[in-house]
Design an enzyme around this catalytic site. Structure first.
Site, PDB file in Angstrom:
ATOM      1  N   ARG A  28       0.878  -1.180   0.000  1.00 29.18           N
ATOM      2  CA  ARG A  28       0.000   0.000   0.000  1.00 29.18           C
ATOM      3  C   ARG A  28       0.905   1.217   0.000  1.00 29.18           C
ATOM      4  O   ARG A  28       1.674   1.432   0.937  1.00 29.18           O
ATOM      5  CB  ARG A  28      -0.919  -0.007   1.223  1.00 29.18           C
ATOM      6  CG  ARG A  28      -1.683   1.293   1.380  1.00 29.18           C
ATOM      7  CD  ARG A  28      -2.790   1.217   2.394  1.00 29.18           C
ATOM      8  NE  ARG A  28      -3.927   0.455   1.909  1.00 29.18           N
ATOM      9  CZ  ARG A  28      -5.173   0.577   2.367  1.00 29.18           C
ATOM     10  NH1 ARG A  28      -5.446   1.447   3.334  1.00 29.18           N
ATOM     11  NH2 ARG A  28      -6.160  -0.146   1.883  1.00 29.18           N
ATOM     12  N   HIS A  55      -7.386   0.571  -6.423  1.00 26.81           N
ATOM     13  CA  HIS A  55      -7.605  -0.292  -5.250  1.00 26.81           C
ATOM     14  C   HIS A  55      -8.275  -1.586  -5.754  1.00 26.81           C
ATOM     15  O   HIS A  55      -9.455  -1.838  -5.497  1.00 26.81           O
ATOM     16  CB  HIS A  55      -8.488   0.442  -4.246  1.00 26.81           C
ATOM     17  CG  HIS A  55      -8.452  -0.119  -2.859  1.00 26.81           C
ATOM     18  ND1 HIS A  55      -7.686  -1.217  -2.513  1.00 26.81           N
ATOM     19  CD2 HIS A  55      -9.108   0.247  -1.711  1.00 26.81           C
ATOM     20  CE1 HIS A  55      -7.869  -1.488  -1.218  1.00 26.81           C
ATOM     21  NE2 HIS A  55      -8.716  -0.611  -0.724  1.00 26.81           N
ATOM     22  N   GLN A  89     -10.122  -4.130  -3.398  1.00 28.99           N
ATOM     23  CA  GLN A  89     -11.424  -3.618  -2.961  1.00 28.99           C
ATOM     24  C   GLN A  89     -12.486  -3.930  -4.018  1.00 28.99           C
ATOM     25  O   GLN A  89     -13.577  -4.404  -3.695  1.00 28.99           O
ATOM     26  CB  GLN A  89     -11.311  -2.089  -2.759  1.00 28.99           C
ATOM     27  CG  GLN A  89     -12.593  -1.427  -2.337  1.00 28.99           C
ATOM     28  CD  GLN A  89     -13.007  -1.794  -0.929  1.00 28.99           C
ATOM     29  OE1 GLN A  89     -12.235  -1.652  -0.008  1.00 28.99           O
ATOM     30  NE2 GLN A  89     -14.222  -2.270  -0.751  1.00 28.99           N
ATOM     31  N   ASP A 124     -17.301   6.938  -1.650  1.00 30.61           N
ATOM     32  CA  ASP A 124     -16.034   6.870  -0.900  1.00 30.61           C
ATOM     33  C   ASP A 124     -15.743   8.288  -0.413  1.00 30.61           C
ATOM     34  O   ASP A 124     -16.390   9.250  -0.838  1.00 30.61           O
ATOM     35  CB  ASP A 124     -14.926   6.352  -1.843  1.00 30.61           C
ATOM     36  CG  ASP A 124     -13.563   6.215  -1.167  1.00 30.61           C
ATOM     37  OD1 ASP A 124     -13.516   6.144   0.086  1.00 30.61           O
ATOM     38  OD2 ASP A 124     -12.538   6.187  -1.878  1.00 30.61           O
ATOM     39  N   CYS A 183     -16.549   1.649   0.603  1.00 32.31           N
ATOM     40  CA  CYS A 183     -15.360   0.838   0.898  1.00 32.31           C
ATOM     41  C   CYS A 183     -14.898   0.990   2.342  1.00 32.31           C
ATOM     42  O   CYS A 183     -14.175   0.140   2.847  1.00 32.31           O
ATOM     43  CB  CYS A 183     -14.237   1.198  -0.063  1.00 32.31           C
ATOM     44  SG  CYS A 183     -13.786   2.935   0.000  1.00 32.31           S
ATOM     45  N   ARG A 221     -13.871  -8.729   1.746  1.00 34.64           N
ATOM     46  CA  ARG A 221     -12.439  -8.514   1.484  1.00 34.64           C
ATOM     47  C   ARG A 221     -11.662  -9.776   1.825  1.00 34.64           C
ATOM     48  O   ARG A 221     -10.711 -10.155   1.153  1.00 34.64           O
ATOM     49  CB  ARG A 221     -11.915  -7.332   2.321  1.00 34.64           C
ATOM     50  CG  ARG A 221     -12.567  -5.970   2.051  1.00 34.64           C
ATOM     51  CD  ARG A 221     -12.197  -5.436   0.689  1.00 34.64           C
ATOM     52  NE  ARG A 221     -10.767  -5.369   0.495  1.00 34.64           N
ATOM     53  CZ  ARG A 221      -9.982  -4.374   0.909  1.00 34.64           C
ATOM     54  NH1 ARG A 221     -10.495  -3.329   1.496  1.00 34.64           N
ATOM     55  NH2 ARG A 221      -8.674  -4.387   0.680  1.00 34.64           N
TER      56      ARG A 221
HETATM   57  N1  NVA Z   1      -9.987   6.572  -1.536  1.00 34.24           N
HETATM   58  C1  NVA Z   1      -9.627   6.199  -0.202  1.00 34.24           C
HETATM   59  C2  NVA Z   1      -9.877   4.748   0.012  1.00 34.24           C
HETATM   60  C3  NVA Z   1      -9.547   4.239   1.378  1.00 34.24           C
HETATM   61  C4  NVA Z   1      -9.785   2.776   1.514  1.00 34.24           C
HETATM   62  C5  NVA Z   1      -8.167   6.549   0.049  1.00 34.24           C
HETATM   63  O1  NVA Z   1      -7.335   6.316  -0.834  1.00 34.24           O
HETATM   64  O2  NVA Z   1      -7.867   7.062   1.132  1.00 34.24           O
HETATM   65  N1   CP Z   2     -11.366  -0.170   2.379  1.00 34.91           N
HETATM   66  C1   CP Z   2     -10.107  -0.218   2.805  1.00 34.91           C
HETATM   67  O1   CP Z   2      -9.162  -0.454   2.052  1.00 34.91           O
HETATM   68  O2   CP Z   2      -9.976  -0.021   4.152  1.00 34.91           O
HETATM   69  P1   CP Z   2      -8.606   0.143   4.948  1.00 34.91           P
HETATM   70  O3   CP Z   2      -8.003   1.463   4.518  1.00 34.91           O
HETATM   71  O4   CP Z   2      -9.005   0.126   6.379  1.00 34.91           O
HETATM   72  O5   CP Z   2      -7.699  -0.997   4.576  1.00 34.91           O
END
Ligand code: NVA
Ligand code: CP
Length: 315
Positions: free
Chosen positions: A112, A139, A142, A233, A273, A301
């Site tokens: 990540r 993502h 997801q 989101d 999400c 997930r």
């Molecule tokens: N769009 C959000 C998703 C978090 C799971 C982010 O990147 O922070």
């Molecule tokens: N939806 C998602 O990826 O959640 P986290 O950021 O908690 O992993």
């Protein structure tokens, strides 16, 4: 039984990376969802004993971190959380070195990070599969759980319409690409200036050609009309914290609420999400409504990633 006997196209994924929703074929995506459902129902068990997953997360995570760790445990393998603040990653050791060293110990890496280019660099240097556990661009893990959730509710995915209202971000991108592969119409509703990336839109439209529609609209009501799934989101993603207040002004009027649900299909479901800001991108009422499948979605997930790990590691 080997995965490739039951899911013939998943055999081709062994040893491969999963950096983007569009990196696998439509048939592989469908088979991953099938495998995820079979693992969830207990119809199938896969043994990844002796395999180790490493997590390198440069951004916060609850769901992805925990679901990957539990997925690996359920498959008989183990996980190492290689938090950049306690490894040399956080002190700037080059990706090329980290990736080669970790390939000597681990069997798969989930990353990540911010730039997709950094993820690609890991994949280039690692000799083990690398998984995108969220970048600024996509993502894809997801999206697998999201379409698994839609499939559980509607059976056939082909021909459904998924409406995403909000920022044209990483989550929206993977929904567009994965939806196009699965024959789902994906309608993104966003304020002007917050559209998805033009290249991702082009790529998704190309995949969708002749099968389904990938659309961008600029008002939430048009977006929601007739949809089977309503998805949103956060308006400010991780790394955009400084823009949060300004974005809240730009997104005024874009809250996913009962008014939008009333415009969707009568049996439409609500997805997010997570994490969510109630009262901003989604109303508290809708999060807790009968239409909400948000917590099933988070649960999926675990199953979708078990399927992915099993395919990449050839369980
Ligand atoms: N769009 C959000 C998703 C978090 C799971 C982010 O990147 O922070
Ligand atoms: N939806 C998602 O990826 O959640 P986290 O950021 O908690 O992993």
């Amino acid at each position: 039984m080997l995965i490739r006997e039951r899911y013939p196209t998943l055999g081709e994924l062994q040893g491969k990376d999963f950096l983007s929703s569009a990196q696998i074929t439509a048939e592989q995506t469908r088979e991953l969802l099938e495998l995820a459902a079979d693992l969830k129902s207990g119809k199938l068990q896969i043994d990844l004993a002796g395999k180790t997953l490493g997590l390198i997360f440069s951004k916060a995570s609850t769901r992805t971190r925990v679901s990957f760790s539990v997925a690996m445990a359920r498959l008989g393998g183990q996980t190492l959380d290689l938090n950049p603040s306690v490894t040399q990653v956080g002190r700037g050791e080059p990706i090329a070195d980290t990736a080669r060293v970790l390939s000597e110990y681990l069997d798969v890496l989930a990353i990540r990070t911010f730039a997709q280019a950094d993820l690609e660099k890991y994949a280039h240097w690692a000799s083990i599969p690398v998984i995108n556990a969220l970048t600024d661009l996509e993502h894809p893990c997801q999206a697998l759980a999201d379409y698994q959730t839609l499939q559980e509710n509607f059976g056939e995915l082909k021909g459904l319409t998924l409406c995403y209202v909000g920022d044209g971000n990483n989550v929206a991108h993977s929904l567009m690409l994965c939806g196009a592969l699965l024959g789902v119409n994906v309608r993104i509703g966003c304020p002007k200036g917050f559209e998805p990336d033009a290249d991702v839109l082009k790529q998704a439209s190309h995949i969708a050609a002749g099968k389904c529609l990938i659309e961008i609209v600029h008002d939430p009501e048009t977006a929601a009309k007739g949809a089977h799934g309503l998805y949103t989101d956060v308006w400010a993603s991780m790394g955009q914290e400084e823009e949060k207040e300004k974005r809240e002004q730009s997104f005024d009027g874009w809250c996913l609420d009962q008014k939008l649900l009333d415009l969707a299909e009568p049996n439409a479901i609500v997805l997010h999400c997570l994490p969510a800001y109630r009262g901003l991108e989604i109303s508290a009422e809708l999060m807790e409504s009968k239409a909400s499948r948000i917590f099933d979605q988070a649960g999926n997930r675990l199953h979708a990633q078990q399927a992915l790990l099993a395919a990449l590691l050839g369980g």
